[in-house]
Design a protein around this motif. Structure first.
Motif, mmCIF file in Angstrom:
data_model
loop_
_atom_site.group_PDB
_atom_site.id
_atom_site.type_symbol
_atom_site.label_atom_id
_atom_site.label_comp_id
_atom_site.label_asym_id
_atom_site.label_seq_id
_atom_site.Cartn_x
_atom_site.Cartn_y
_atom_site.Cartn_z
ATOM 1 N N THR A 75 0.846 -1.188 0.000
ATOM 2 C CA THR A 75 0.000 0.000 0.000
ATOM 3 C C THR A 75 0.881 1.237 0.000
ATOM 4 O O THR A 75 2.076 1.173 0.337
ATOM 5 C CB THR A 75 -0.923 0.016 1.232
ATOM 6 O OG1 THR A 75 -1.811 1.126 1.152
ATOM 7 C CG2 THR A 75 -0.124 0.120 2.513
ATOM 8 N N VAL A 76 0.298 2.361 -0.379
ATOM 9 C CA VAL A 76 1.011 3.633 -0.462
ATOM 10 C C VAL A 76 0.447 4.575 0.591
ATOM 11 O O VAL A 76 -0.770 4.699 0.735
ATOM 12 C CB VAL A 76 0.876 4.270 -1.858
ATOM 13 C CG1 VAL A 76 1.677 5.559 -1.928
ATOM 14 C CG2 VAL A 76 1.336 3.301 -2.934
ATOM 15 N N GLU A 77 1.343 5.217 1.316
ATOM 16 C CA GLU A 77 0.946 6.173 2.351
ATOM 17 C C GLU A 77 1.571 7.524 2.051
ATOM 18 O O GLU A 77 2.764 7.607 1.735
ATOM 19 C CB GLU A 77 1.390 5.687 3.730
ATOM 20 C CG GLU A 77 1.037 6.628 4.868
ATOM 21 C CD GLU A 77 1.551 6.139 6.197
ATOM 22 O OE1 GLU A 77 1.454 6.897 7.186
ATOM 23 O OE2 GLU A 77 2.063 5.001 6.264
ATOM 24 N N GLN A 78 0.757 8.566 2.131
ATOM 25 C CA GLN A 78 1.235 9.924 1.893
ATOM 26 C C GLN A 78 1.778 10.522 3.183
ATOM 27 O O GLN A 78 1.061 10.630 4.169
ATOM 28 C CB GLN A 78 0.094 10.801 1.355
ATOM 29 C CG GLN A 78 -0.291 10.517 -0.079
ATOM 30 C CD GLN A 78 0.695 11.114 -1.068
ATOM 31 O OE1 GLN A 78 1.444 12.030 -0.726
ATOM 32 N NE2 GLN A 78 0.708 10.588 -2.281
ATOM 33 N N ARG A 82 5.109 13.049 0.090
ATOM 34 C CA ARG A 82 5.795 11.980 -0.650
ATOM 35 C C ARG A 82 5.063 10.660 -0.442
ATOM 36 O O ARG A 82 4.324 10.484 0.530
ATOM 37 C CB ARG A 82 7.253 11.840 -0.178
ATOM 38 C CG ARG A 82 8.132 13.033 -0.504
ATOM 39 C CD ARG A 82 9.594 12.690 -0.223
ATOM 40 N NE ARG A 82 10.010 11.511 -0.958
ATOM 41 C CZ ARG A 82 10.469 11.550 -2.213
ATOM 42 N NH1 ARG A 82 10.556 12.702 -2.849
ATOM 43 N NH2 ARG A 82 10.843 10.444 -2.821
ATOM 44 N N ASP A 83 5.293 9.744 -1.384
ATOM 45 C CA ASP A 83 4.708 8.412 -1.289
ATOM 46 C C ASP A 83 5.667 7.490 -0.552
ATOM 47 O O ASP A 83 6.840 7.375 -0.912
ATOM 48 C CB ASP A 83 4.422 7.839 -2.688
ATOM 49 C CG ASP A 83 3.310 8.585 -3.408
ATOM 50 O OD1 ASP A 83 2.506 9.231 -2.713
ATOM 51 O OD2 ASP A 83 3.257 8.512 -4.647
ATOM 52 N N TRP A 84 5.145 6.831 0.491
ATOM 53 C CA TRP A 84 5.912 5.847 1.231
ATOM 54 C C TRP A 84 5.169 4.522 1.160
ATOM 55 O O TRP A 84 3.944 4.479 1.215
ATOM 56 C CB TRP A 84 6.107 6.272 2.689
ATOM 57 C CG TRP A 84 6.848 7.564 2.826
ATOM 58 C CD1 TRP A 84 6.312 8.790 3.054
ATOM 59 C CD2 TRP A 84 8.258 7.761 2.715
ATOM 60 N NE1 TRP A 84 7.302 9.748 3.096
ATOM 61 C CE2 TRP A 84 8.495 9.145 2.889
ATOM 62 C CE3 TRP A 84 9.334 6.910 2.486
ATOM 63 C CZ2 TRP A 84 9.780 9.687 2.847
ATOM 64 C CZ3 TRP A 84 10.601 7.453 2.441
ATOM 65 C CH2 TRP A 84 10.822 8.812 2.629
ATOM 66 N N TYR A 85 5.901 3.445 1.042
ATOM 67 C CA TYR A 85 5.297 2.139 0.799
ATOM 68 C C TYR A 85 5.428 1.256 2.041
ATOM 69 O O TYR A 85 6.478 1.239 2.698
ATOM 70 C CB TYR A 85 5.978 1.458 -0.398
ATOM 71 C CG TYR A 85 5.904 2.289 -1.658
ATOM 72 C CD1 TYR A 85 4.797 2.226 -2.485
ATOM 73 C CD2 TYR A 85 6.938 3.169 -1.994
ATOM 74 C CE1 TYR A 85 4.711 2.992 -3.641
ATOM 75 C CE2 TYR A 85 6.866 3.946 -3.130
ATOM 76 C CZ TYR A 85 5.757 3.854 -3.955
ATOM 77 O OH TYR A 85 5.675 4.633 -5.080
ATOM 78 N N TYR A 144 5.530 -1.672 -7.435
ATOM 79 C CA TYR A 144 6.070 -0.777 -6.418
ATOM 80 C C TYR A 144 7.583 -0.929 -6.277
ATOM 81 O O TYR A 144 8.285 0.048 -5.987
ATOM 82 C CB TYR A 144 5.383 -1.028 -5.077
ATOM 83 C CG TYR A 144 3.947 -0.564 -5.023
ATOM 84 C CD1 TYR A 144 3.496 0.458 -5.843
ATOM 85 C CD2 TYR A 144 3.031 -1.148 -4.154
ATOM 86 C CE1 TYR A 144 2.182 0.889 -5.798
ATOM 87 C CE2 TYR A 144 1.703 -0.727 -4.102
ATOM 88 C CZ TYR A 144 1.294 0.293 -4.931
ATOM 89 O OH TYR A 144 -0.003 0.720 -4.887
ATOM 90 N N GLU A 151 13.206 5.551 -7.585
ATOM 91 C CA GLU A 151 13.432 6.516 -6.512
ATOM 92 C C GLU A 151 14.855 6.397 -5.966
ATOM 93 O O GLU A 151 15.482 7.403 -5.602
ATOM 94 C CB GLU A 151 12.422 6.288 -5.388
ATOM 95 C CG GLU A 151 11.001 6.675 -5.738
ATOM 96 C CD GLU A 151 10.835 8.176 -5.887
ATOM 97 O OE1 GLU A 151 11.585 8.922 -5.227
ATOM 98 O OE2 GLU A 151 9.972 8.599 -6.684
#
Length: 316
Positions: A75-78, A82-85, A144, A151
Motif C-alpha cells: 500500500t502507499v501512504e502519503q 511523498r509516497d511511502w510504501y 512498487y 526513486e
C-alpha cells in the motif's frame, strides 16, 4: 465500506444484498458492517476483525464452515508530500456460498475485480478468484519495487551532489520498506504453499497455468526485493564511507590551519611579555624595525610549515 458484487453473464455487477456465489468486499468497515456480515454469513466476528490489525501475520485458518486466508499486500501512504510504501493484511474468507475480503483500506489490489477488467474473473469460481487476487498482489509488489528502484536512482544522484539529512532519512525509509516487502512476500509464499494443499477449496484444471504464474511472480518479487535491498545496503555503506572521508578531509584542513597558526602565536606570545627597560636577551626587542621583522619571520615560518604539511604523506 461494504460493497457486494456478483457475476452476471460474464459481467461484474454490484448488488444490494448477498446471494449465493457473490463477493462481499469490506474496506475500512464500521462495526455495524462487520456485525451485519458476521450475522448473515456465519463468520466469527473476531475473524472479520483480524485483518484490521496492521500487525496481523499471514496465515491460513480452517474453520468448520469457512476458510480464512490472510496475506500481506502493498500500500502507499502519503507523508510530507511523498509516497511511502508499506504492507497491510488482506483477509480472504471462503464460505460455502460466497467469498469475503476484508482490509483496513480501499486497496487498489481489488479495484480491477470490482471494475470487471480482470479476464476470466467469476465470483462463483472461488479458488480461481483467490489465485487471481494473489497474482494481482504479486504484480503490485513488482510495480512498487520498480518505483522504489527509480526513486533509489534519483536519490543516488542527489546524494552525489549534496548530502543532507533528508536524503539519508529517505535512504533509511526505502531500506525499511524493502525489508517489509521481503518479509511479506516470503510469508505469502508460505500461505500459497499451504493453500494449494487444502482439499476444501475446489481446484479447476485450467487454473494450473495461473498457479504457476502466481508462484513465478511471487518468486520474482522476492528476488527483486532482495536485489534492491542489497543495492541500498551497499549504497548506504558507500555513502557512509564518503561521509567519513569528507570528515577526514575537513579535520585535515583544520589541523593544518591549527599548526600553522600556532607558530606566530608562539612567537608573539613570547614577545608580548612585559620586559623591564634595558632588558637584554630578546632579539630585536630594542630595534626600530624589530616588530616588522618579527612579523615577517612569523609569516615566512608559517608559509614553510604550511607548504610542508600540505605535501606531507601524513596529511594526504
Amino acid at each position: 465500506m461494504l460493497r457486494m458484487f456478483t457475476t452476471i453473464n460474464g459481467q461484474v455487477e454490484q448488488i444490494s444484498a448477498p446471494e449465493n456465489g457473490s463477493w462481499l468486499s469490506l474496506a475500512d468497515p464500521t462495526d455495524v458492517e462487520l456485525a451485519t456480515v458476521a450475522q448473515e454469513t456465519g463468520v466469527d466476528l473476531a475473524d472479520l476483525r483480524a485483518p484490521l490489525d496492521d500487525e496481523e501475520r499471514s496465515r491460513v485458518d480452517v474453520e468448520e464452515d469457512y476458510t480464512m486466508i490472510i496475506v500481506d499486500i502493498p500500500t502507499v501512504e502519503q507523508r510530507s508530500g511523498r509516497d511511502w510504501y508499506e504492507t497491510i493484511p488482506l483477509s480472504i474468507i471462503i464460505t460455502q456460498n460466497m467469498i469475503i475480503t476484508v482490509c483496513m483500506q480501499d486497496t487498489p489490489v481489488l479495484h480491477p475485480f470490482m471494475e470487471g477488467t480482470i479476464r476470466g474473473f467469476n465470483t462463483f469460481m472461488r479458488s480461481r478468484f483467490i489465485l487471481q487476487i494473489l497474482y494481482r498482489n504479486a504484480t503490485m509488489y513488482l510495480r512498487y519495487l520498480r518505483i522504489i528502484d527509480r526513486e533509489t536512482d534519483k536519490l543516488e544522484l542527489r546524494l552525489r551532489h549534496a548530502m543532507q539529512n533528508q536524503e539519508i532519512i529517505m535512504l533509511m525509509e526505502l531500506s525499511k520498506t524493502l525489508v517489509y516487502f521481503t518479509t511479506s512476500l516470503k510469508s505469502n509464499e508460505i500461505v500459497m504453499e499451504k493453500l494449494m494443499t487444502l482439499s476444501r477449496i475446489k481446484q479447476y484444471p485450467e487454473d494450473e497455468d495461473l498457479l504457476e504464474d502466481v508462484i513465478t511472480e511471487n518468486k520474482q518479487a522476492i528476488e527483486m526485493a532482495n536485489i534492491y535491498s542489497g543495492v541500498l545496503s551497499n549504497m548506504t555503506d558507500a555513502f557512509g564511507s564518503i561521509v567519513s572521508n569528507n570528515l577526514n578531509n575537513v579535520m585535515r584542513i583544520f589541523t593544518i590551519i591549527s599548526i600553522t597558526l600556532s607558530i606566530p602565536t608562539l612567537i608573539f606570545s613570547m614577545y608580548g611579555m612585559n620586559f623591564q627597560d634595558g632588558m637584554q636577551g630578546m632579539p630585536l626587542s630594542d630595534s626600530r624595525w624589530g616588530f616588522i621583522v618579527i612579523i615577517a619571520i612569523s609569516l615566512v615560518l608559517s608559509a614553510i610549515v604550511t607548504w610542508f604539511l600540505t605535501r606531507s604523506r601524513l596529511f594526504k
